[in-house]
Scaffold this active site. Structure first.
Site, PDB file in Angstrom:
ATOM      1  N   TYR A 153      -0.554  27.030 -28.350  1.00  0.00           N
ATOM      2  CA  TYR A 153      -0.864  28.380 -27.859  1.00  0.00           C
ATOM      3  C   TYR A 153      -2.192  28.365 -27.088  1.00  0.00           C
ATOM      4  O   TYR A 153      -2.283  28.879 -25.961  1.00  0.00           O
ATOM      5  CB  TYR A 153      -0.938  29.338 -29.051  1.00  0.00           C
ATOM      6  CG  TYR A 153      -1.182  30.782 -28.675  1.00  0.00           C
ATOM      7  CD1 TYR A 153      -0.141  31.600 -28.254  1.00  0.00           C
ATOM      8  CD2 TYR A 153      -2.461  31.330 -28.751  1.00  0.00           C
ATOM      9  CE1 TYR A 153      -0.368  32.933 -27.916  1.00  0.00           C
ATOM     10  CE2 TYR A 153      -2.696  32.657 -28.414  1.00  0.00           C
ATOM     11  CZ  TYR A 153      -1.644  33.458 -28.002  1.00  0.00           C
ATOM     12  OH  TYR A 153      -1.872  34.770 -27.669  1.00  0.00           O
ATOM     13  N   ASN A 164       3.361  39.051 -19.071  1.00  0.00           N
ATOM     14  CA  ASN A 164       2.886  39.389 -20.419  1.00  0.00           C
ATOM     15  C   ASN A 164       3.620  38.628 -21.517  1.00  0.00           C
ATOM     16  O   ASN A 164       3.057  38.389 -22.579  1.00  0.00           O
ATOM     17  CB  ASN A 164       3.059  40.902 -20.618  1.00  0.00           C
ATOM     18  CG  ASN A 164       2.982  41.287 -22.074  1.00  0.00           C
ATOM     19  OD1 ASN A 164       1.910  41.291 -22.676  1.00  0.00           O
ATOM     20  ND2 ASN A 164       4.144  41.585 -22.685  1.00  0.00           N
ATOM     21  N   LYS A 222      -2.887  29.198 -23.093  1.00  0.00           N
ATOM     22  CA  LYS A 222      -3.754  30.289 -22.618  1.00  0.00           C
ATOM     23  C   LYS A 222      -4.914  29.740 -21.780  1.00  0.00           C
ATOM     24  O   LYS A 222      -5.333  30.358 -20.811  1.00  0.00           O
ATOM     25  CB  LYS A 222      -4.263  31.119 -23.794  1.00  0.00           C
ATOM     26  CG  LYS A 222      -3.146  31.838 -24.570  1.00  0.00           C
ATOM     27  CD  LYS A 222      -2.336  32.774 -23.693  1.00  0.00           C
ATOM     28  CE  LYS A 222      -1.311  33.579 -24.488  1.00  0.00           C
ATOM     29  NZ  LYS A 222      -0.522  34.498 -23.655  1.00  0.00           N
ATOM     30  N   ASP A 227      14.938  35.360 -19.231  1.00  0.00           N
ATOM     31  CA  ASP A 227      14.007  34.417 -19.857  1.00  0.00           C
ATOM     32  C   ASP A 227      12.965  34.048 -18.798  1.00  0.00           C
ATOM     33  O   ASP A 227      13.310  33.478 -17.755  1.00  0.00           O
ATOM     34  CB  ASP A 227      14.802  33.178 -20.304  1.00  0.00           C
ATOM     35  CG  ASP A 227      13.912  32.124 -20.952  1.00  0.00           C
ATOM     36  OD1 ASP A 227      12.667  32.200 -20.810  1.00  0.00           O
ATOM     37  OD2 ASP A 227      14.467  31.212 -21.595  1.00  0.00           O
ATOM     38  N   VAL A 228      11.700  34.361 -19.056  1.00  0.00           N
ATOM     39  CA  VAL A 228      10.661  34.135 -18.046  1.00  0.00           C
ATOM     40  C   VAL A 228      10.393  32.650 -17.772  1.00  0.00           C
ATOM     41  O   VAL A 228       9.747  32.313 -16.781  1.00  0.00           O
ATOM     42  CB  VAL A 228       9.311  34.813 -18.417  1.00  0.00           C
ATOM     43  CG1 VAL A 228       9.455  36.309 -18.501  1.00  0.00           C
ATOM     44  CG2 VAL A 228       8.731  34.236 -19.710  1.00  0.00           C
TER      45      VAL A 228
HETATM   46  P1  NAI Z   1       4.966  40.652 -29.122  1.00  0.00           P
HETATM   47  O1  NAI Z   1       5.535  39.555 -29.939  1.00  0.00           O
HETATM   48  O2  NAI Z   1       4.894  42.001 -29.691  1.00  0.00           O
HETATM   49  O3  NAI Z   1       5.690  40.737 -27.726  1.00  0.00           O
HETATM   50  C1  NAI Z   1       5.946  39.592 -26.955  1.00  0.00           C
HETATM   51  C2  NAI Z   1       7.074  39.909 -26.003  1.00  0.00           C
HETATM   52  O4  NAI Z   1       7.402  38.742 -25.231  1.00  0.00           O
HETATM   53  C3  NAI Z   1       8.340  40.331 -26.722  1.00  0.00           C
HETATM   54  O5  NAI Z   1       8.870  41.465 -26.074  1.00  0.00           O
HETATM   55  C4  NAI Z   1       9.249  39.126 -26.554  1.00  0.00           C
HETATM   56  O6  NAI Z   1      10.623  39.445 -26.561  1.00  0.00           O
HETATM   57  C5  NAI Z   1       8.816  38.631 -25.196  1.00  0.00           C
HETATM   58  N1  NAI Z   1       9.255  37.266 -24.911  1.00  0.00           N
HETATM   59  C6  NAI Z   1       9.097  36.167 -25.685  1.00  0.00           C
HETATM   60  N2  NAI Z   1       9.664  35.102 -25.076  1.00  0.00           N
HETATM   61  C7  NAI Z   1      10.175  35.536 -23.896  1.00  0.00           C
HETATM   62  C8  NAI Z   1      10.854  34.915 -22.828  1.00  0.00           C
HETATM   63  N3  NAI Z   1      11.142  33.612 -22.837  1.00  0.00           N
HETATM   64  N4  NAI Z   1      11.245  35.686 -21.769  1.00  0.00           N
HETATM   65  C9  NAI Z   1      10.968  37.007 -21.750  1.00  0.00           C
HETATM   66  N5  NAI Z   1      10.312  37.648 -22.732  1.00  0.00           N
HETATM   67  C10 NAI Z   1       9.919  36.921 -23.787  1.00  0.00           C
HETATM   68  O7  NAI Z   1       3.488  40.168 -28.707  1.00  0.00           O
HETATM   69  P2  NAI Z   1       2.289  40.978 -28.038  1.00  0.00           P
HETATM   70  O8  NAI Z   1       1.215  41.063 -29.010  1.00  0.00           O
HETATM   71  O9  NAI Z   1       2.781  42.199 -27.390  1.00  0.00           O
HETATM   72  O10 NAI Z   1       1.840  39.900 -26.957  1.00  0.00           O
HETATM   73  C11 NAI Z   1       1.988  40.062 -25.561  1.00  0.00           C
HETATM   74  C12 NAI Z   1       1.138  39.019 -24.868  1.00  0.00           C
HETATM   75  O11 NAI Z   1      -0.228  39.217 -25.233  1.00  0.00           O
HETATM   76  C13 NAI Z   1       1.475  37.586 -25.250  1.00  0.00           C
HETATM   77  O12 NAI Z   1       1.346  36.759 -24.102  1.00  0.00           O
HETATM   78  C14 NAI Z   1       0.415  37.234 -26.269  1.00  0.00           C
HETATM   79  O13 NAI Z   1       0.155  35.854 -26.333  1.00  0.00           O
HETATM   80  C15 NAI Z   1      -0.761  38.005 -25.707  1.00  0.00           C
HETATM   81  N6  NAI Z   1      -1.801  38.278 -26.711  1.00  0.00           N
HETATM   82  C16 NAI Z   1      -1.589  39.137 -27.763  1.00  0.00           C
HETATM   83  C17 NAI Z   1      -2.588  39.367 -28.677  1.00  0.00           C
HETATM   84  C18 NAI Z   1      -2.430  40.295 -29.821  1.00  0.00           C
HETATM   85  O14 NAI Z   1      -3.322  40.349 -30.682  1.00  0.00           O
HETATM   86  N7  NAI Z   1      -1.341  41.055 -29.917  1.00  0.00           N
HETATM   87  C19 NAI Z   1      -3.878  38.687 -28.568  1.00  0.00           C
HETATM   88  C20 NAI Z   1      -4.012  37.824 -27.426  1.00  0.00           C
HETATM   89  C21 NAI Z   1      -2.995  37.637 -26.541  1.00  0.00           C
END
Ligand code: NAI
Length: 261
Positions: free
Chosen positions: A158, A92, A162, A65-66
């Site tokens: 959120y 990420n 950010k 857990d990050v």
């Molecule tokens: P996603 O939901 O597909 O992946 C997020 C990942 O973070 C998952 O693998 C999840 O298990 C992990 N995670 C969540 N809580 C955690 C914790 N406490 N410890 C460790 N891992 C944890 O989302 P996505 O789209 O891949 O997002 C990745 C990053 O990019 C996030 O920070 C998100 O806010 C950011 N982002 C994404 C956008 C998009 O359109 N997909 C747009 C802007 C930012």
């Protein structure tokens, strides 16, 4: 491809799917070794590990857990134990949930801040300590969002997280620039990952999102992974404290696109 990345070692948090998985795969294609962090989706992390290996890199998956110091420490420990060092740390992992601010629970606020902001602080601090100790000119990449700039009603926690990531990253970039440690953000727009599945499965919401993107399409995870590879590489050696938006122009006031307004 960036030849200097070959043999380098990266930690990617939240790597079981979405952008984390895509960045890990790209790092694999660059010949890097990747610690793929996951929170609960072990199967997803295994798949990412396979993707990295298939692409030509090395990988291991670590549950953590990050938002906790023990979790972050486990990631560095694994990078050292398995691959013998650390060059690039990508914060990420992120979560979001929709809630009007007058109805937002403290629990949901805390969860988003713990993961998206405290996780970035802990991961960056851990990487900085290691880089200082080893006198290494490492690179930190923090995943922010277009919402480090654009207010987002019903996602106040959120957007706050950010916005915090942006100024935190600029601050550490300034604080450690003279030691050669670089810290940058990537600010994705709307990218096709599981976090957006529900939204993009609804044709109305999908169209409404596309209408806010001057380039007229939702982004691919690979678009973000390409930015991460560049920021990690020596090609970006003079780049620190910036946010590289990967958003098809979403931050460019799309309503002005055709000279109206
Ligand atoms: P996603 O939901 O597909 O992946 C997020 C990942 O973070 C998952 O693998 C999840 O298990 C992990 N995670 C969540 N809580 C955690 C914790 N406490 N410890 C460790 N891992 C944890 O989302 P996505 O789209 O891949 O997002 C990745 C990053 O990019 C996030 O920070 C998100 O806010 C950011 N982002 C994404 C956008 C998009 O359109 N997909 C747009 C802007 C930012």
């Amino acid at each position: 491809m960036y030849t200097d990345l070959k043999g380098k070692i990266a930690v990617v948090t939240g790597g079981s799917k979405g952008l984390g998985a895509s960045m890990a795969e790209r790092f694999g294609a660059e010949g890097m070794s990747v610690v793929v962090n996951y929170h609960s989706d072990e199967e997803g992390a295994k798949k990412t590990k396979e993707l990295v290996e298939k692409a030509g890199g090395k990988a291991c998956a670590v549950k953590a857990d990050v938002g906790t110091e023990e979790g972050i420490k486990a990631l560095l420990d694994k990078a050292l134990e398995e691959f013998g060092g650390l060059d690039v740390w990508v914060n990420n992992a992120g979560v979001e949930n929709k809630a009007a601010t007058d109805e937002l629970s403290l629990e949901d606020w805390q969860k988003v801040i713990d993961t998206n902001l405290t996780g970035v602080f802990l991961g960056s601090q851990c990487a900085i300590r290691y880089f200082l100790e080893e006198e290494k000119q490492g690179s930190i990449i923090n995943m922010s969002s277009v919402h480090e700039k654009i207010p987002w009603p019903t996602f106040a926690h959120y957007a706050a997280s950010k916005g915090g990531v942006e100024l935190f990253t600029k601050t550490i970039a300034l604080e450690y620039a003279d030691r050669g440690i670089r810290a940058n953000c990537i600010g994705p727009g709307a990218i096709n990952t599981p976090i957006n599945k529900e939204k993009f499965d609804d044709p109305e919401q999908y169209e409404s999102t596309v209408s806010m993107i001057p380039m007229g399409r939702i982004g691919d995870p690979e678009d973000v992974a390409a930015a991460a590879a560049w920021l990690a590489s020596d090609q970006a050696r003079y780049v620190t404290g910036t946010t590289l938006f990967v958003d098809g122009g979403m931050t460019l006031y799309p309503s002005f696109q055709y000279g109206e307004g």
